[in-house]
Design a protein around this motif. Structure first.
Motif, short mmCIF file in Angstrom:
data_model
loop_
_atom_site.label_atom_id
_atom_site.label_comp_id
_atom_site.label_asym_id
_atom_site.label_seq_id
_atom_site.Cartn_x
_atom_site.Cartn_y
_atom_site.Cartn_z
N VAL A 140 0.90 -1.35 -0.03
CA VAL A 140 0.03 -0.08 0.07
C VAL A 140 0.94 1.18 0.30
N VAL A 141 1.98 1.38 0.70
CA VAL A 141 2.75 2.45 0.89
C VAL A 141 3.50 2.79 -0.42
N THR A 142 4.17 1.64 -0.96
CA THR A 142 4.99 1.96 -2.36
C THR A 142 4.00 1.93 -3.52
N ASP A 143 3.13 1.08 -3.57
CA ASP A 143 2.20 0.97 -5.08
C ASP A 143 0.96 1.84 -4.86
N GLY A 144 0.18 2.04 -3.60
CA GLY A 144 -0.97 2.62 -3.36
C GLY A 144 -0.73 4.25 -3.83
N PHE A 145 0.49 4.55 -3.75
CA PHE A 145 0.76 5.90 -4.28
C PHE A 145 1.37 6.11 -5.57
N GLY A 146 1.38 7.06 -6.27
CA GLY A 146 1.97 7.51 -7.41
C GLY A 146 0.79 7.48 -8.32
N MET A 147 -0.42 7.20 -8.29
CA MET A 147 -1.51 7.58 -9.27
C MET A 147 -1.63 8.82 -9.63
N ILE A 148 -1.38 9.90 -8.71
CA ILE A 148 -1.71 11.26 -8.96
C ILE A 148 -0.75 11.65 -9.82
N ALA A 149 0.38 11.43 -9.75
CA ALA A 149 1.55 11.51 -10.67
C ALA A 149 1.16 11.27 -12.08
N VAL A 150 0.64 10.15 -12.30
CA VAL A 150 0.26 9.33 -13.67
C VAL A 150 -0.95 10.28 -14.04
N VAL A 151 -2.04 10.54 -13.46
CA VAL A 151 -3.04 11.49 -13.78
C VAL A 151 -2.67 12.71 -14.10
N ALA A 152 -1.60 13.41 -13.40
CA ALA A 152 -0.97 14.56 -13.67
C ALA A 152 -0.38 14.70 -15.25
N MET A 153 0.27 13.66 -15.46
CA MET A 153 1.03 13.41 -16.85
C MET A 153 0.28 13.10 -18.04
N MET A 154 -0.73 12.30 -17.81
CA MET A 154 -1.49 11.88 -19.13
C MET A 154 -2.34 12.70 -19.75
N PRO A 155 -3.03 13.74 -18.77
CA PRO A 155 -3.84 14.94 -19.73
C PRO A 155 -2.87 15.95 -20.43
N ILE A 156 -1.70 15.92 -19.93
CA ILE A 156 -0.49 16.90 -20.67
C ILE A 156 -0.33 16.14 -21.93
N ILE A 157 -0.23 15.04 -22.23
CA ILE A 157 0.09 14.16 -23.32
C ILE A 157 -1.23 14.31 -24.20
N SER A 158 -2.31 14.00 -23.70
CA SER A 158 -3.60 14.15 -24.34
C SER A 158 -3.82 15.52 -25.05
N ILE A 159 -3.74 16.27 -24.34
CA ILE A 159 -4.06 17.74 -24.92
C ILE A 159 -3.17 18.31 -26.00
#
Length: 209
Positions: A168-187
């Motif tokens: 949970v500690v190492t894998d449960g976090f990091g999603m927000i970073a991916v969510v912040a990255m993908m819209p940049i690529i899509s736009i």
């Protein structure tokens, strides 16, 4: 002045109610759904729900609503709001899906997403029009707002808590970073499509002339 005061009061009350909902069970619901789906023998349902969750969650983000309206207003309707919303929604859907895949696959590390992903954003920033570069990075910020940070993050952490090979500690976090990255690529991809469409119209106009 009256309108400003009324707006501040309504915003304050809305924020208080939202935080009450989060603390009262919103995060627990997301975590519970994640745990229950991850406990199934087939992992297909959790992947489908993860993608759908990302699709709809971003549509409820207040900042996304404001940004898309501003984009349409500033560009004089050149960039349509529904199109931007569609690209943002798909991007966040894939971001949540990618985060779940990372939890289900122990061999995947977060940097394997972020390093090539942000590398692509840097390359695209040299190609797409400047208007879309600014829009893209703003979209990355607003897409990772309170709705994503509460429900989607809790959902992903619930999955990580259920998977034996995940932490949970190492894998449960990091999603927000991916969510912040993908819209940049899509736009930026949207900007590239607009650029190509504009070039095509200009070339046709030159031929007719």
């Amino acid at each position: 002045v009256h309108g400003i005061v009324r707006g501040l009061v309504v915003t304050y009350l809305g924020l208080v109610l939202f935080l009450l909902g989060v603390n009262g069970g919103f995060m627990e619901v997301g975590s519970s759904i994640g745990r229950d789906l991850a406990a199934l023998d087939s992992k297909l349902p959790v992947l489908i729900v993860a993608f759908m969750l990302g699709l709809v969650t971003v549509l409820a983000e207040p900042a996304v609503y404001v940004l898309t309206h501003q984009i349409e207003d500033v560009t004089g309707g050149y960039v349509r709001r529904p199109l931007v919303l569609g690209f943002l929604s798909a991007a966040v859907g894939f971001a949540v899906l990618m985060s779940v895949v990372r939890i289900l696959s122990p061999a995947l590390d977060l940097w394997m997403y972020l390093l090539p992903g942000f590398g692509i954003t840097i390359l695209l920033s040299y190609i797409v029009p400047d208007l879309f570069v600014g829009m893209a990075f703003d979209a990355g910020g607003v897409a990772s707002g309170p709705m994503t940070a509460t429900f989607s993050l809790a959902f992903v952490q619930g999955i990580a808590a259920q998977i034996p090979t995940a932490d949970v500690v190492t894998d449960g976090f990091g999603m927000i970073a991916v969510v912040a990255m993908m819209p940049i690529i899509s736009i930026q991809i949207l900007g590239a499509l607009y650029y190509l469409a504009t070039r095509k119209k200009q070339s046709k106009g030159g031929v007719h002339d």
